[in-house]
Motif scaffolding. Structure first.
Motif, PDB file in Angstrom:
ATOM      1  N   ASP A  53     -30.008 -39.148  -4.211  1.00 33.46           N
ATOM      2  CA  ASP A  53     -30.831 -38.004  -3.794  1.00 33.46           C
ATOM      3  C   ASP A  53     -30.274 -37.355  -2.532  1.00 33.46           C
ATOM      4  OD1 ASP A  53     -32.526 -38.362  -5.918  1.00 33.46           O
ATOM      5  OD2 ASP A  53     -34.071 -39.403  -4.765  1.00 33.46           O
ATOM      6  N   ILE A  54     -29.824 -38.173  -1.580  1.00 31.20           N
ATOM      7  CA  ILE A  54     -29.247 -37.626  -0.349  1.00 31.20           C
ATOM      8  C   ILE A  54     -28.037 -36.762  -0.681  1.00 31.20           C
ATOM      9  CG2 ILE A  54     -28.038 -38.191   1.793  1.00 31.20           C
ATOM     10  CD1 ILE A  54     -29.737 -40.739   1.933  1.00 31.20           C
ATOM     11  N   TYR A  55     -27.167 -37.272  -1.519  1.00 32.03           N
ATOM     12  CA  TYR A  55     -25.960 -36.528  -1.893  1.00 32.03           C
ATOM     13  C   TYR A  55     -26.326 -35.246  -2.636  1.00 32.03           C
ATOM     14  CZ  TYR A  55     -21.285 -35.580  -3.718  1.00 32.03           C
ATOM     15  OH  TYR A  55     -20.079 -34.989  -4.019  1.00 32.03           O
ATOM     16  N   SER A  73     -26.294 -36.305   5.788  1.00 34.79           N
ATOM     17  CA  SER A  73     -26.182 -34.891   5.433  1.00 34.79           C
ATOM     18  C   SER A  73     -25.345 -34.117   6.438  1.00 34.79           C
ATOM     19  CB  SER A  73     -27.571 -34.261   5.321  1.00 34.79           C
ATOM     20  OG  SER A  73     -28.259 -34.748   4.189  1.00 34.79           O
ATOM     21  N   THR A 125     -28.888 -42.613   8.810  1.00 33.27           N
ATOM     22  CA  THR A 125     -30.098 -42.004   8.285  1.00 33.27           C
ATOM     23  C   THR A 125     -29.738 -40.905   7.297  1.00 33.27           C
ATOM     24  OG1 THR A 125     -30.202 -40.272   9.985  1.00 33.27           O
ATOM     25  CG2 THR A 125     -31.258 -42.413  10.487  1.00 33.27           C
ATOM     26  N   ALA A 126     -30.701 -40.496   6.484  1.00 36.63           N
ATOM     27  CA  ALA A 126     -30.461 -39.418   5.528  1.00 36.63           C
ATOM     28  C   ALA A 126     -30.011 -38.156   6.248  1.00 36.63           C
ATOM     29  CB  ALA A 126     -31.721 -39.155   4.710  1.00 36.63           C
ATOM     30  N   GLN A 127     -30.612 -37.869   7.392  1.00 35.55           N
ATOM     31  CA  GLN A 127     -30.239 -36.672   8.154  1.00 35.55           C
ATOM     32  C   GLN A 127     -28.794 -36.754   8.629  1.00 35.55           C
ATOM     33  OE1 GLN A 127     -32.314 -36.152  11.895  1.00 35.55           O
ATOM     34  NE2 GLN A 127     -31.909 -33.951  11.942  1.00 35.55           N
ATOM     35  N   MET A 151     -32.112 -49.076   1.181  1.00 37.98           N
ATOM     36  CA  MET A 151     -32.203 -47.818   0.435  1.00 37.98           C
ATOM     37  C   MET A 151     -31.679 -48.034  -0.989  1.00 37.98           C
ATOM     38  SD  MET A 151     -30.712 -44.071   1.552  1.00 37.98           S
ATOM     39  CE  MET A 151     -31.562 -44.119   3.127  1.00 37.98           C
ATOM     40  N   SER A 184     -24.867 -44.519   3.881  1.00 37.19           N
ATOM     41  CA  SER A 184     -26.255 -44.979   3.847  1.00 37.19           C
ATOM     42  C   SER A 184     -26.328 -46.495   3.942  1.00 37.19           C
ATOM     43  CB  SER A 184     -26.942 -44.500   2.568  1.00 37.19           C
ATOM     44  OG  SER A 184     -26.999 -43.094   2.505  1.00 37.19           O
ATOM     45  N   SER A 211     -27.881 -32.620  -0.282  1.00 40.00           N
ATOM     46  CA  SER A 211     -27.040 -32.173   0.839  1.00 40.00           C
ATOM     47  C   SER A 211     -26.066 -31.093   0.400  1.00 40.00           C
ATOM     48  CB  SER A 211     -26.243 -33.351   1.409  1.00 40.00           C
ATOM     49  OG  SER A 211     -27.082 -34.333   1.940  1.00 40.00           O
ATOM     50  N   GLN A 264     -32.021 -43.342  -4.120  1.00 43.21           N
ATOM     51  CA  GLN A 264     -32.169 -42.657  -2.832  1.00 43.21           C
ATOM     52  C   GLN A 264     -30.820 -42.192  -2.306  1.00 43.21           C
ATOM     53  OE1 GLN A 264     -34.394 -45.930  -1.003  1.00 43.21           O
ATOM     54  NE2 GLN A 264     -36.089 -44.512  -0.602  1.00 43.21           N
ATOM     55  N   HIS A 265     -29.774 -43.035  -2.473  1.00 41.71           N
ATOM     56  CA  HIS A 265     -28.418 -42.613  -2.092  1.00 41.71           C
ATOM     57  C   HIS A 265     -28.039 -41.346  -2.857  1.00 41.71           C
ATOM     58  CE1 HIS A 265     -27.992 -46.236   0.097  1.00 41.71           C
ATOM     59  NE2 HIS A 265     -27.662 -47.038  -0.907  1.00 41.71           N
TER      60      HIS A 265
END
Length: 333
Positions: free
Chosen positions: A8-10, A316, A311-313, A1, A306, A13, A5-6
């Motif tokens: 974006d998750i933060y 979060s 996983t992203a889910q 990742m 990550s 969330s 992308q890291h």
């Protein structure tokens, strides 16, 4: 990742820190929360205070919310937290680390609920009228009054926090409560032996009933103490996930940003009045683990999770999703 992308998750969330006990008179604290894009915090506004002192603290928060209105919003519901996320603000849930503000009057719980208090840790380190803390000589469990406090908090929809609570009092409160309870800031004692960390029996009981454990980043509760880093903190998260499952672990940093030494002398004192020599327990300028010293670096936790294959889910969930689920169950709405 990738790094983007890291990030974006933060960014996407809800990031909720279930315990922050920083210096609320320091502008740097609010700047750090804003820079860290922290969606919400459980802000400690009482530890040893009595009824009158806590009312004064609440009055001070009325002015803080006005003065910091561009970046802060008071939250008493999940919808308030989600609205703060949309507006780019930090939602502040008012919480206590001790039931001492109600003194011996159960009716005051309803008053404080109306004033916005949503999370109460029922004991802090030592014995109070409710039960026993984790450092008390003996733990006889909940008192008669303590049983009524649990029932009344259930009725009002206030989250019961068992972080600093003694082992027997923890089990009795979790067993008695008809709603899920939490440890907003605690690790597993099986991971690191410390009376402030929780037994497997307690972790199991709390989470089997739907509760959440907020992994604690306060250095003395991690394996490497004041030499701890971000990796040590995420190790503690990993350990909790292995013990209780991904749906029951959150963030509870226990940030003490910009607090002076006098603050630590006070919180470690007996009943908030008898000072003890704890100079060998914490350094003069206390910082959280390297890589996540203050809230503006909390995104590093997401990146590390990550990087370890979450996983992203699931990232979060740990960052705040699990807390939102619990708040809906306890607060309603």
């Amino acid at each position: 990742m990738t790094e983007n992308q890291h990030s974006d998750i933060y960014t996407e969330s809800v990031v909720f820190d279930a315990l922050n006990v920083s210096n609320w008179d320091s502008q740097g604290v609010y700047d750090s929360l804003s820079a860290g894009r922290v969606t919400g915090i459980n802000a400690t506004i009482a530890i040893w205070e009595n009824y009158r002192e806590t009312m004064d603290n609440l009055a001070a928060w009325v002015h803080r919310f006005d003065a910091q209105s561009e970046t802060l919003a008071q939250a008493g519901s999940v919808s308030d937290i989600l609205q703060a996320k949309e507006e780019g603000k930090t939602a502040v849930v008012l919480g206590w680390q001790n039931a001492s503000p109600i003194e011996n009057d159960l009716n005051r719980l309803a008053l404080f609920h109306k004033l916005g208090v949503r999370i109460i840790q029922i004991t802090y380190n030592e014995r109070n009228l409710v039960g026993n803390g984790c450092y008390e000589r003996n733990d006889e469990g909940l008192s008669n009054f303590g049983q009524d406090v649990v029932r009344e908090m259930n009725r009002l929809g206030m989250l019961i926090d068992l972080s600093h609570v003694g082992d027997r009092t923890t089990l009795e409160a979790a067993e008695l409560s008809e709603l899920p309870v939490a440890c907003t800031h605690a690790n597993a004692r099986g991971y690191f032996e410390h009376p402030r960390n929780k037994t497997d029996d307690a972790l199991r009981l709390i989470t089997e009933r739907g509760g959440v454990i907020g992994a604690n980043a306060f250095p003395p509760f991690l394996r490497n103490g004041f030499e701890s880093t971000l990796n040590d903190y995420v190790d503690a998260i990993d350990d909790l996930v292995e013990r209780v499952g991904i749906d029951h672990v959150g963030i509870g940093t226990d940030y003490t940003q910009n607090q002076p030494k006098a603050f630590f002398d006070w919180i470690f004192s007996q009943q908030g009045t008898k000072l003890r020599d704890v100079s060998d327990v914490y350094p003069e300028n206390l910082l959280h683990p390297e890589g996540m010293e203050t809230p503006d670096s909390l995104s590093n936790v997401a990146a590390e999770l990550s990087g370890r294959g979450y996983t992203a889910q699931d990232v979060s969930k740990v960052l705040g999703g699990n807390w939102l689920r619990l708040f809906r169950q306890v607060w309603g709405g």
